[in-house]
Design a protein around this motif. Structure first.
Motif, short mmCIF file in Angstrom:
data_model
loop_
_atom_site.label_atom_id
_atom_site.label_comp_id
_atom_site.label_asym_id
_atom_site.label_seq_id
_atom_site.Cartn_x
_atom_site.Cartn_y
_atom_site.Cartn_z
N TYR A 62 0.80 -1.22 0.00
CA TYR A 62 0.00 0.00 0.00
C TYR A 62 0.84 1.27 0.00
O TYR A 62 0.40 2.32 -0.51
N ARG A 63 2.06 1.22 0.53
CA ARG A 63 2.90 2.43 0.50
C ARG A 63 3.37 2.74 -0.93
O ARG A 63 3.46 3.90 -1.32
N ILE A 64 3.67 1.70 -1.71
CA ILE A 64 4.04 1.91 -3.12
C ILE A 64 2.82 2.38 -3.90
O ILE A 64 2.91 3.23 -4.80
N PHE A 65 1.65 1.82 -3.56
CA PHE A 65 0.42 2.22 -4.22
C PHE A 65 0.20 3.73 -4.11
O PHE A 65 -0.35 4.36 -5.03
N HIS A 66 0.66 4.32 -3.02
CA HIS A 66 0.42 5.75 -2.79
C HIS A 66 1.62 6.62 -3.17
O HIS A 66 1.65 7.81 -2.82
N VAL A 67 2.60 6.07 -3.92
CA VAL A 67 3.74 6.87 -4.37
C VAL A 67 3.23 8.00 -5.28
O VAL A 67 2.43 7.74 -6.20
N PRO A 68 3.66 9.24 -5.05
CA PRO A 68 3.22 10.35 -5.91
C PRO A 68 3.51 10.07 -7.38
O PRO A 68 4.47 9.38 -7.72
N ARG B 12 -4.06 3.45 -9.43
CA ARG B 12 -5.48 3.56 -9.13
C ARG B 12 -6.33 3.36 -10.39
O ARG B 12 -7.36 2.68 -10.36
N THR B 13 -5.87 3.93 -11.51
CA THR B 13 -6.58 3.75 -12.77
C THR B 13 -6.57 2.29 -13.20
O THR B 13 -7.54 1.78 -13.77
N ALA B 14 -5.46 1.59 -12.92
CA ALA B 14 -5.35 0.17 -13.25
C ALA B 14 -6.10 -0.71 -12.26
O ALA B 14 -6.06 -1.94 -12.37
N LYS B 15 -6.75 -0.10 -11.27
CA LYS B 15 -7.51 -0.82 -10.25
C LYS B 15 -6.64 -1.77 -9.45
O LYS B 15 -7.03 -2.90 -9.12
#
Length: 624
Positions: free
Chosen positions: A482-488, A495-498
């Motif tokens: 989840y931390r990589i998921f929120h990388v700027p 998020r677009t790739a779901k």
């Protein structure tokens, strides 16, 4: 295998020549008709204008009336048999056309024009629906590229032939008649060699009411949002192309100051460019259905459309020059490049969209979806005619209408890409991956074409999800820390790739449980999910022990499992090797050669974390 090798395969070559010869005849007949009416029958300008403006509408009308029925025919019956009947219909139409040419019977020729519209209407759904049946998934983009290239060149040669033959003094109508009948006969003989293409929906109940079926076909086409917007993108291509082609004669005469030879040159540049762009799609996409090329194509259409206006606009100071004089004139090189590159980017734009529709649409509904696409194409073609006439009535010249279409392309493309972020997401992914790496893929055919599947892969770098996203043909839901998921910057892409964010049990149990629920829901919906069972990036290049989360996923939802391995990423950009050694990530191993190896899918009852770890280690081998 090169896409050109398909021209030597019976499953493709006879169909290729059949459709190319049909495109030739279609355009040869229409241009011979316009040449006859406009220059050889002695009609006054008013009557000639009525005929020349009525002709395109008459050709388009069958697409509105019969497209829905044509889609049903293509799904309910064996396609090759229908193709042969269509080609016999073309022979009959060209025979009637011969009578009209020789006797100068315009009403009869307009009937033939309507018949050729019916010919194209029935053939269209088969043309694109037969390719997924005849070609392997890795050949789909190349096959579509060849078809688009063949169609463009056949249309160009047909237009030139129709004009040239009809202009031969004394015997023009006879030559045009003989040529079109001969080509129709050769097309029929070519169709005899097309292998059988079984019906995809033999139990389909035929709906005879065209209005009811048209509404149903449009509902089917609209059912999948991504497919519908691909259809809108294809239809916009026809709008843009119709505006361009309709204005070319006036643009050639007034803005370029050229005669009919310059007009032929301009058509040639655009057609050859389109063919080149269509053929480039396979190479640039790595033989995958890569819709990331679509935004690139849209961008190029606007850039070179605008530059075409900037290169030359207004009334030419010299009029009536031939093609050699035009080539020698100042600024001609820039104009040639603009016209050619508009064609190239048109090919890059439309071929992936057709391949995307073919790959994403359900096989048993594909012909009807193509019919829905043809209905939308016809609507946009008519709208393009109104667009050009309307701007002309406002006083805009051909170059200004080109500029208006190029600028409008920005708004339309942005609208489509906003509705389906997958298009722009694939573009960003394609650019990033192809900028940073040179990727070799082996075994991608093992990823199921439909239905749920769980992909398991080793985790080497922060770019792993993007590498997989750029190379797996189907949309993939990635499970990622989840931390990589929120990388700027990258957060929007994930998020677009779901992507599904996940955390450790001790870090955030709620995020962990939500991730398992999201994975199960995705698999239940028939999607592809990818996990990295090591639980994090490798710190030393070696594969870490696989965690038992994969077993929990399969216990809740038993689905096929596809092991895969990334090779050559350790030490490349965004791996942890440089971070550990205190070296800058850039430019170390920039454009690194990496490999993605995909194994055959395994039944869920035959795998666990230990078995999958061993297999991924074997796939990766010694190349970290």
């Amino acid at each position: 295998m090169s896409q050109f090798a398909l021209l030597g395969r019976r499953r493709f070559a006879p169909f290729f020549w059949t459709q190319a010869l049909g495109a030739f005849n279609d355009n040869a007949f229409r241009n011979a008709l316009l040449m006859l009416v406009a220059f050889q029958m002695g009609l006054d300008e008013h009557k000639a204008a009525i005929y020349t403006n009525f002709a395109p509408a008459l050709f388009i009308l069958p697409f509105f009336l019969f497209s829905a029925s044509a889609g049903q025919l293509a799904e309910k019956f064996e396609k090759t048999r229908i193709i042969r009947w269509v080609k016999l219909f073309e022979v009959a139409a060209m025979t009637v056309a011969a009578i009209g040419f020789v006797t100068h019977h315009v009403a009869l020729l307009l009937v033939v024009l309507f018949m050729m519209g019916m010919h194209s209407t029935v053939f269209g759904p088969i043309k694109y629906a037969i390719l997924p049946q005849a070609l392997k998934p890795a050949e789909l983009v190349g096959g579509n590229g060849l078809v688009e290239m063949g169609t463009q060149l056949a249309m160009l040669i047909g237009m030139i032939a129709g004009n040239t033959l009809m202009r031969v003094a004394g015997i023009g109508p006879w030559l045009a008649s003989g040529a079109t009948i001969a080509i129709a006969l050769v097309g029929y003989l070519a169709s005899r060699a097309i292998p059988p293409a079984p019906a995809t929906a033999p139990d389909l109940k035929f709906q005879w009411n065209p209005y009811v079926e048209t509404a149903r076909v449009l509902r089917i086409t609209h059912a999948d949002r991504a497919v519908w917007n691909a259809v809108l993108g294809i239809s916009w291509f026809w709008f843009f192309g119709t505006v361009l082609i309709a204005q070319l004669p006036i643009y050639t005469r007034e803005t370029l100051g050229g005669d009919e030879t310059v007009y032929t040159l301009v058509l040639t540049l655009f057609s050859v460019g389109s063919g080149i762009g269509a053929l480039l799609c396979e190479r640039m996409s790595g033989k995958r259905v890569e819709i990331g090329l679509v935004p690139l194509g849209a961008f190029g259409l606007t850039v070179f459309g605008v530059d075409l206006y900037l290169a030359r606009h207004g009334i030419a100071t010299v009029q009536g020059q031939n093609w050699l004089a035009f080539l020698r004139s100042a600024g001609s090189v820039r104009l040639i490049l603009d016209l050619t590159l508009i064609g190239v980017f048109a090919g890059l734009y439309v071929v992936p969209l057709f391949a995307f529709v073919q790959a994403r649409a359900p096989r048993e509904k594909l012909s009807r979806i193509i019919s829905g696409n043809n209905i939308m194409n016809a609507l946009l073609i008519v709208s393009a005619a109104g667009f050009g006439l309307g701007l002309g009535a406002l006083g805009l010249d051909a170059a200004q209408i080109f500029l208006a279409a190029a600028l409008l392309n920005i708004a339309v493309a942005a609208y489509i890409f906003t509705l389906v972020p997958e298009f722009i997401m694939r573009f960003v992914t394609w650019v990033l991956v192809n900028t940073l790496y040179r990727v070799r893929v082996d075994g991608m055919q093992h990823v199921p074409e439909e239905g749920p599947a769980l992909l398991v892969c080793n985790h080497v770098s922060f770019m792993d999800p993007l590498l997989l996203m750029a190379n797996v043909r189907r949309p993939v839901r990635f499970v990622m820390y989840y931390r990589i998921f929120h990388v700027p910057l990258l957060h929007w892409l994930f998020r677009t790739a779901k992507a599904i964010p996940i955390a450790g049990q001790k870090e955030d149990p709620a995020v962990l449980e939500a991730a398992y629920d999201a994975i199960d829901a995705a698999l239940a919906d028939g999607e592809v999910v990818c996990i990295f069972p090591e639980g994090g990036l490798t710190r030393d290049g070696a594969i870490a022990p696989f965690r038992p989360g994969v077993e929990k996923i399969l216990a809740r939802r038993p689905v096929p499992v596809v092991p895969m391995a990334l090779r050559g990423l350790w030490g490349s950009v965004w791996s942890r090797r440089d971070s550990m050694m205190g070296r800058s990530r850039l430019p170390r191993r920039f454009r690194a050669r990496v490999e993605l190896v995909v194994d055959v899918s395994r039944a869920p009852e035959h795998v666990d974390a230990a078995v999958l770890e061993e297999r991924v280690r074997e796939l990766r081998g010694e190349m970290a």
